[in-house]
Scaffold this active site. Sequence first.
Site, PDB file in Angstrom:
ATOM      1  N   HIS A   1      75.487  65.722  51.255  1.00 57.59           N
ATOM      2  CA  HIS A   1      76.800  65.163  50.882  1.00 57.59           C
ATOM      3  C   HIS A   1      76.744  64.952  49.367  1.00 57.59           C
ATOM      4  CE1 HIS A   1      76.347  63.268  54.942  1.00 57.59           C
ATOM      5  NE2 HIS A   1      77.654  63.356  55.017  1.00 57.59           N
TER       6      HIS A   1
ATOM      7  N   ASP B   1      74.961  61.676  48.333  1.00 58.73           N
ATOM      8  CA  ASP B   1      73.496  61.508  48.450  1.00 58.73           C
ATOM      9  C   ASP B   1      72.782  62.086  47.251  1.00 58.73           C
ATOM     10  OD1 ASP B   1      74.388  61.323  51.172  1.00 58.73           O
ATOM     11  OD2 ASP B   1      74.060  63.488  51.294  1.00 58.73           O
TER      12      ASP B   1
ATOM     13  N   GLU C   1      83.218  68.759  62.303  1.00 57.38           N
ATOM     14  CA  GLU C   1      82.179  68.123  63.125  1.00 57.38           C
ATOM     15  C   GLU C   1      82.842  67.072  64.011  1.00 57.38           C
ATOM     16  OE1 GLU C   1      78.481  67.071  61.158  1.00 57.38           O
ATOM     17  OE2 GLU C   1      78.185  65.416  62.564  1.00 57.38           O
TER      18      GLU C   1
ATOM     19  N   HIS D   1      77.028  62.832  68.993  1.00 57.28           N
ATOM     20  CA  HIS D   1      78.491  62.728  69.056  1.00 57.28           C
ATOM     21  C   HIS D   1      78.996  63.186  70.421  1.00 57.28           C
ATOM     22  CE1 HIS D   1      78.777  63.234  64.361  1.00 57.28           C
ATOM     23  NE2 HIS D   1      77.961  62.268  64.732  1.00 57.28           N
TER      24      HIS D   1
ATOM     25  N   ASP E   1      73.957  69.801  64.898  1.00 57.14           N
ATOM     26  CA  ASP E   1      73.189  68.664  64.373  1.00 57.14           C
ATOM     27  C   ASP E   1      72.349  68.157  65.538  1.00 57.14           C
ATOM     28  OD1 ASP E   1      74.225  68.827  61.856  1.00 57.14           O
ATOM     29  OD2 ASP E   1      75.308  66.922  61.904  1.00 57.14           O
TER      30      ASP E   1
ATOM     31  N   ASP F   1      75.199  55.205  67.544  1.00 63.03           N
ATOM     32  CA  ASP F   1      74.881  56.486  66.917  1.00 63.03           C
ATOM     33  C   ASP F   1      73.647  56.262  66.043  1.00 63.03           C
ATOM     34  OD1 ASP F   1      74.890  58.949  65.778  1.00 63.03           O
ATOM     35  OD2 ASP F   1      76.785  58.731  64.724  1.00 63.03           O
TER      36      ASP F   1
ATOM     37  N   ASP G   1      71.164  58.279  65.564  1.00 62.34           N
ATOM     38  CA  ASP G   1      70.679  59.479  64.878  1.00 62.34           C
ATOM     39  C   ASP G   1      69.168  59.661  64.981  1.00 62.34           C
ATOM     40  OD1 ASP G   1      73.174  60.422  63.952  1.00 62.34           O
ATOM     41  OD2 ASP G   1      73.154  58.991  62.314  1.00 62.34           O
TER      42      ASP G   1
ATOM     43  N   ASP H   1      70.220  65.842  61.421  1.00 62.04           N
ATOM     44  CA  ASP H   1      71.058  64.793  60.820  1.00 62.04           C
ATOM     45  C   ASP H   1      70.477  63.468  61.341  1.00 62.04           C
ATOM     46  OD1 ASP H   1      73.035  63.274  59.769  1.00 62.04           O
ATOM     47  OD2 ASP H   1      74.676  64.138  60.921  1.00 62.04           O
TER      48      ASP H   1
HETATM   49  C1  XLS Z   1      77.930  61.155  61.089  1.00 68.46           C
HETATM   50  C2  XLS Z   1      77.886  62.590  60.883  1.00 68.46           C
HETATM   51  C3  XLS Z   1      77.561  63.044  59.470  1.00 68.46           C
HETATM   52  C4  XLS Z   1      77.924  64.486  59.292  1.00 68.46           C
HETATM   53  C5  XLS Z   1      78.067  64.921  57.889  1.00 68.46           C
HETATM   54  O1  XLS Z   1      77.921  60.663  62.214  1.00 68.46           O
HETATM   55  O2  XLS Z   1      76.989  63.139  61.801  1.00 68.46           O
HETATM   56  O3  XLS Z   1      76.240  62.778  59.160  1.00 68.46           O
HETATM   57  O4  XLS Z   1      76.985  65.320  59.916  1.00 68.46           O
HETATM   58  O5  XLS Z   1      79.009  64.171  57.201  1.00 68.46           O
HETATM   59 NI    NI Z   2      76.215  65.061  61.887  1.00 70.71          NI
HETATM   60 NI    NI Z   3      76.476  61.748  63.379  1.00 73.94          NI
END
Ligand code: XLS
Ligand code: NI
Ligand code: NI
Length: 434
Positions: free
Chosen positions: A100, A103, A231, A270, A295, A306, A308, A338
């Site tokens: 991004h 970042d 996404e 997601h 992802d 979430d 991750d 991700d």
């Molecule tokens: C957030 C998203 C983000 C996207 C990119 O939940 O997964 O990380 O992959 O903006």
């Molecule tokens: Ni993502």
């Molecule tokens: Ni995400």
Amino acid sequence: MSTDFFKGIDKAVYEGPDSTNPMAFHHYNPSEMVMGKRMDEHLRFAAAYWHSFAWPGGDPFGGETFQRPWFGDSMEKARLKADVAFEMFDILNVPYFCFHDADMRPEGDSFAESLRNLEEIVDYFGTKMETTGTKLLWGTANMFSHRRWMSGAATNPDPEVFAYAAATVKSCMDATHRLGGENYVLWGGREGYETLLNTDLTQELDHLGRFLNMVVEYKHKIGFKGAILLEPKPQEPSKHQYDYDVATCFSFIQKYGLEGEVKVNIEQGHAILAGHSFEHEIATATSLGILGSIDMNRNDYQSGWDTDQFPNNVPEVALAYYHILQDGGLKTGGTNFDAKIRRQSLDAEDLIAAHIGGMDICARGLKAAAAMIEDGGLQQALDQRYSGWQSDNATRMMDSSLDEIFDRVIADNIDPQPRSGRQEILENYVNRFV
Ligand code: XLS
Ligand code: NI
Ligand code: NI
């Protein structure tokens, strides 16, 4: 220049399943052939710049646990962060990364200053990519963290925020193009709403539709050959997000005339937030012809957040790759982590081990998926289950009308007999491969 962040950590190499070295690959063997293609070409791994290098380790109850030497707002820190990141890509031999804007560069006091910072760091990345050979899977804009985005970006009620969003995405598409990115992703974290009491849903969706058209128009204008990907995510941070899931994104793409132009980047976590499984989302996308990239990170199944997490469940990953392989594999897309390490995982070693583990899990999943395809058992079961549709009567039915079918049911005294779906038998079959 070499930093000392990963001091003492060697390049991770494939040592095979019998190795007990926690910092080696046990299953990911890049050159191993799977269904006639190298494993690294199937998986196309990418590391995410944000979670690995910009995430401070906070949760809703506490802030930063990671105190990385590159945290801070200067260009010098941004360059140090890039140095460390490219060292990690090298240690892992991961072919791609994703970013991004936020970042990579410090936020400036104005749009112009943020842009200058971005352009400067993009040049720095460009040089590093040339020397290391690491490539860009996709770039994206962070239009959710800064307070200006709190009511959305392209769906903000304030036209000046829409303008800022358009300018931001243009700059991120330019950066992605400049770095040879293979895709451009739009995740609309705040493209949605908290309450209909203050939201004109129709107008917001129209703005988002026009915005996405502008993105596609600009892609063609600059000759960007990569794919544009939405996404999907149903909620978090917005209560209701417009890109709820793959099916919702597809109807949005169709409604705004972008079929054939926009695909999806599907994230496992997601999918689960949307009440689906990962393979459901992937199969829906392949069936609609819009699978772009994945992802490969999931949520905590207890808390529902979430979170991750890096993948750590081979059967789930195997079914995901099964549908990807059935679709002919990933094309411009890849397998992006991700993913965050846990906030107690402070060490440089944790960051490397997390990726190694994730890559190994994916390698096992891929091999299991390929073995199931080569064995053909699931396909046979499907063919068998749908075999009735081979008959003349059945094929003709698709060209018939309701009343013609009605007449045939009466004339032939049709009386269908239920047959087993054989789910347990098929689950046991999958278990042989994972
Ligand atoms: C957030 C998203 C983000 C996207 C990119 O939940 O997964 O990380 O992959 O903006
Ligand atoms: Ni993502
Ligand atoms: Ni995400």
